[in-house]
Design a protein around this motif. Structure first.
Motif, PDB file in Angstrom:
ATOM      1  N   LEU A  26      64.690  16.950 112.785  1.00 42.57           N
ATOM      2  CA  LEU A  26      63.335  17.413 113.125  1.00 42.57           C
ATOM      3  C   LEU A  26      63.321  18.866 113.589  1.00 42.57           C
ATOM      4  O   LEU A  26      62.279  19.526 113.529  1.00 42.57           O
ATOM      5  CB  LEU A  26      62.708  16.499 114.181  1.00 42.57           C
ATOM      6  CG  LEU A  26      62.409  15.073 113.692  1.00 42.57           C
ATOM      7  CD1 LEU A  26      61.938  14.206 114.850  1.00 42.57           C
ATOM      8  CD2 LEU A  26      61.374  15.089 112.570  1.00 42.57           C
ATOM      9  N   SER A  27      64.450  19.363 114.046  1.00 38.65           N
ATOM     10  CA  SER A  27      64.487  20.772 114.457  1.00 38.65           C
ATOM     11  C   SER A  27      64.373  21.679 113.224  1.00 38.65           C
ATOM     12  O   SER A  27      64.121  22.870 113.356  1.00 38.65           O
ATOM     13  CB  SER A  27      65.758  21.075 115.248  1.00 38.65           C
ATOM     14  OG  SER A  27      66.876  21.073 114.388  1.00 38.65           O
ATOM     15  N   GLN A  28      64.560  21.086 112.028  1.00 36.17           N
ATOM     16  CA  GLN A  28      64.390  21.866 110.789  1.00 36.17           C
ATOM     17  C   GLN A  28      62.981  21.728 110.212  1.00 36.17           C
ATOM     18  O   GLN A  28      62.684  22.298 109.165  1.00 36.17           O
ATOM     19  CB  GLN A  28      65.428  21.419 109.762  1.00 36.17           C
ATOM     20  CG  GLN A  28      66.849  21.813 110.178  1.00 36.17           C
ATOM     21  CD  GLN A  28      67.908  20.957 109.512  1.00 36.17           C
ATOM     22  OE1 GLN A  28      67.651  20.370 108.483  1.00 36.17           O
ATOM     23  NE2 GLN A  28      69.078  20.893 110.123  1.00 36.17           N
ATOM     24  N   SER A  57      60.424   9.728 125.550  1.00 34.45           N
ATOM     25  CA  SER A  57      60.965  10.863 126.312  1.00 34.45           C
ATOM     26  C   SER A  57      60.100  12.099 126.143  1.00 34.45           C
ATOM     27  O   SER A  57      60.272  13.075 126.885  1.00 34.45           O
ATOM     28  CB  SER A  57      62.387  11.172 125.844  1.00 34.45           C
ATOM     29  OG  SER A  57      62.352  11.842 124.580  1.00 34.45           O
ATOM     30  N   GLY A  58      59.236  12.099 125.139  1.00 32.44           N
ATOM     31  CA  GLY A  58      58.415  13.279 124.860  1.00 32.44           C
ATOM     32  C   GLY A  58      59.069  14.244 123.888  1.00 32.44           C
ATOM     33  O   GLY A  58      58.443  15.214 123.462  1.00 32.44           O
ATOM     34  N   LEU A  59      60.349  13.998 123.544  1.00 34.92           N
ATOM     35  CA  LEU A  59      61.064  14.940 122.666  1.00 34.92           C
ATOM     36  C   LEU A  59      60.470  14.976 121.262  1.00 34.92           C
ATOM     37  O   LEU A  59      60.591  15.984 120.567  1.00 34.92           O
ATOM     38  CB  LEU A  59      62.536  14.525 122.540  1.00 34.92           C
ATOM     39  CG  LEU A  59      63.496  14.978 123.637  1.00 34.92           C
ATOM     40  CD1 LEU A  59      64.827  14.249 123.506  1.00 34.92           C
ATOM     41  CD2 LEU A  59      63.719  16.484 123.579  1.00 34.92           C
ATOM     42  N   VAL A  60      59.886  13.852 120.852  1.00 32.06           N
ATOM     43  CA  VAL A  60      59.318  13.754 119.506  1.00 32.06           C
ATOM     44  C   VAL A  60      57.931  13.142 119.618  1.00 32.06           C
ATOM     45  O   VAL A  60      57.688  12.288 120.489  1.00 32.06           O
ATOM     46  CB  VAL A  60      60.217  12.854 118.613  1.00 32.06           C
ATOM     47  CG1 VAL A  60      59.542  12.547 117.274  1.00 32.06           C
ATOM     48  CG2 VAL A  60      61.576  13.518 118.373  1.00 32.06           C
ATOM     49  N   ARG A  61      57.015  13.608 118.785  1.00 26.00           N
ATOM     50  CA  ARG A  61      55.744  12.899 118.676  1.00 26.00           C
ATOM     51  C   ARG A  61      55.496  12.614 117.198  1.00 26.00           C
ATOM     52  O   ARG A  61      56.044  13.296 116.321  1.00 26.00           O
ATOM     53  CB  ARG A  61      54.592  13.660 119.330  1.00 26.00           C
ATOM     54  CG  ARG A  61      54.382  15.040 118.812  1.00 26.00           C
ATOM     55  CD  ARG A  61      53.511  15.865 119.763  1.00 26.00           C
ATOM     56  NE  ARG A  61      53.628  17.262 119.434  1.00 26.00           N
ATOM     57  CZ  ARG A  61      52.877  17.903 118.542  1.00 26.00           C
ATOM     58  NH1 ARG A  61      51.924  17.261 117.902  1.00 26.00           N
ATOM     59  NH2 ARG A  61      53.048  19.192 118.294  1.00 26.00           N
ATOM     60  N   SER A  62      54.713  11.577 116.950  1.00 31.65           N
ATOM     61  CA  SER A  62      54.466  11.227 115.556  1.00 31.65           C
ATOM     62  C   SER A  62      52.996  10.893 115.376  1.00 31.65           C
ATOM     63  O   SER A  62      52.294  10.563 116.338  1.00 31.65           O
ATOM     64  CB  SER A  62      55.341  10.046 115.141  1.00 31.65           C
ATOM     65  OG  SER A  62      54.844   8.848 115.696  1.00 31.65           O
ATOM     66  N   ARG A  72      57.410  15.018 114.528  1.00 33.71           N
ATOM     67  CA  ARG A  72      57.759  16.413 114.787  1.00 33.71           C
ATOM     68  C   ARG A  72      58.350  16.535 116.194  1.00 33.71           C
ATOM     69  O   ARG A  72      58.079  15.708 117.062  1.00 33.71           O
ATOM     70  CB  ARG A  72      56.573  17.351 114.588  1.00 33.71           C
ATOM     71  CG  ARG A  72      55.304  16.971 115.326  1.00 33.71           C
ATOM     72  CD  ARG A  72      54.120  17.811 114.870  1.00 33.71           C
ATOM     73  NE  ARG A  72      53.524  17.352 113.633  1.00 33.71           N
ATOM     74  CZ  ARG A  72      53.325  18.123 112.541  1.00 33.71           C
ATOM     75  NH1 ARG A  72      53.654  19.392 112.546  1.00 33.71           N
ATOM     76  NH2 ARG A  72      52.767  17.617 111.442  1.00 33.71           N
ATOM     77  N   ILE A  73      59.126  17.561 116.361  1.00 32.59           N
ATOM     78  CA  ILE A  73      59.788  17.776 117.644  1.00 32.59           C
ATOM     79  C   ILE A  73      58.808  18.421 118.624  1.00 32.59           C
ATOM     80  O   ILE A  73      57.858  19.080 118.200  1.00 32.59           O
ATOM     81  CB  ILE A  73      61.037  18.659 117.411  1.00 32.59           C
ATOM     82  CG1 ILE A  73      62.122  18.287 118.420  1.00 32.59           C
ATOM     83  CG2 ILE A  73      60.724  20.140 117.478  1.00 32.59           C
ATOM     84  CD1 ILE A  73      63.472  18.694 117.951  1.00 32.59           C
TER      85      ILE A  73
END
Lengths: 109, 109
Positions: A26-28, A57-62, A72-73
């Motif tokens: 996702l960082s890409q 954790s909040g690191l990713v949302r969809s 996405r990150i």
């Protein structure tokens, strides 16, 4: 929007190799769940479970549009974890600098 | 010396608030186990258990001299975790830059 940032959940989310592969992907750029699953040797439900930990954790949302869920990150959350570690490292370097100064001033100790 | 660096264990170690308090204390310089325990509302055996998780991850090492066990941080391990996150963040920023370039070149899309 995030209401709070929880380092326990963020570091827990990063403590699993499959979830780190997902963050790395996702960082890409944004990806669908099946794109996230592609490099992982696990079932789609298992990937969805990992995704839920990342979202908690909040690191990713969809977001689901039609039949496709796009992930996405959340860079702010990633930065918060980075910053926590960075501050500890800086604090340690500051300690070493002070120690170095002390030893330079007291060469016989 | 560390033989290997295990991000699973490092992030797991950082996922607990008491262990982060211990890392925070140690980033200011070495400390005994009882010094580490001071700000934590828990028994000494509980602190020792947390210390074992930190040591298993390589983030902290300790040495017993006489009756006192002195703990210190392992900055290389801390930096490894920081670097993993930092690389993901950089990768994301690179993605945003490419997206920005694309949009500038295709203003009508």
């Amino acid at each position: 929007m995030l209401n709070y940032i929880n380092l326990d959940l963020i570091f827990h989310a990063l403590a699993d190799p499959a979830r780190r592969v997902m963050v790395e992907r996702l960082s890409q750029g944004p990806a669908s769940v099946s794109e996230l699953a592609k490099p992982l040797a696990m079932s789609l439900p298992a990937v969805v479970q990992h995704l839920q930990v990342l979202e908690a954790s909040g690191l990713v949302r969809s977001e689901k549009v039609g039949r496709v869920r796009t992930c996405r990150i959340e860079p702010v959350v990633l930065s918060t974890a980075e910053q926590w570690i960075s501050e500890r490292r800086t604090s340690w370097e500051h300690h070493l600098d002070k120690l170095g100064d002390y030893l330079a001033e007291h060469p016989d100790e």
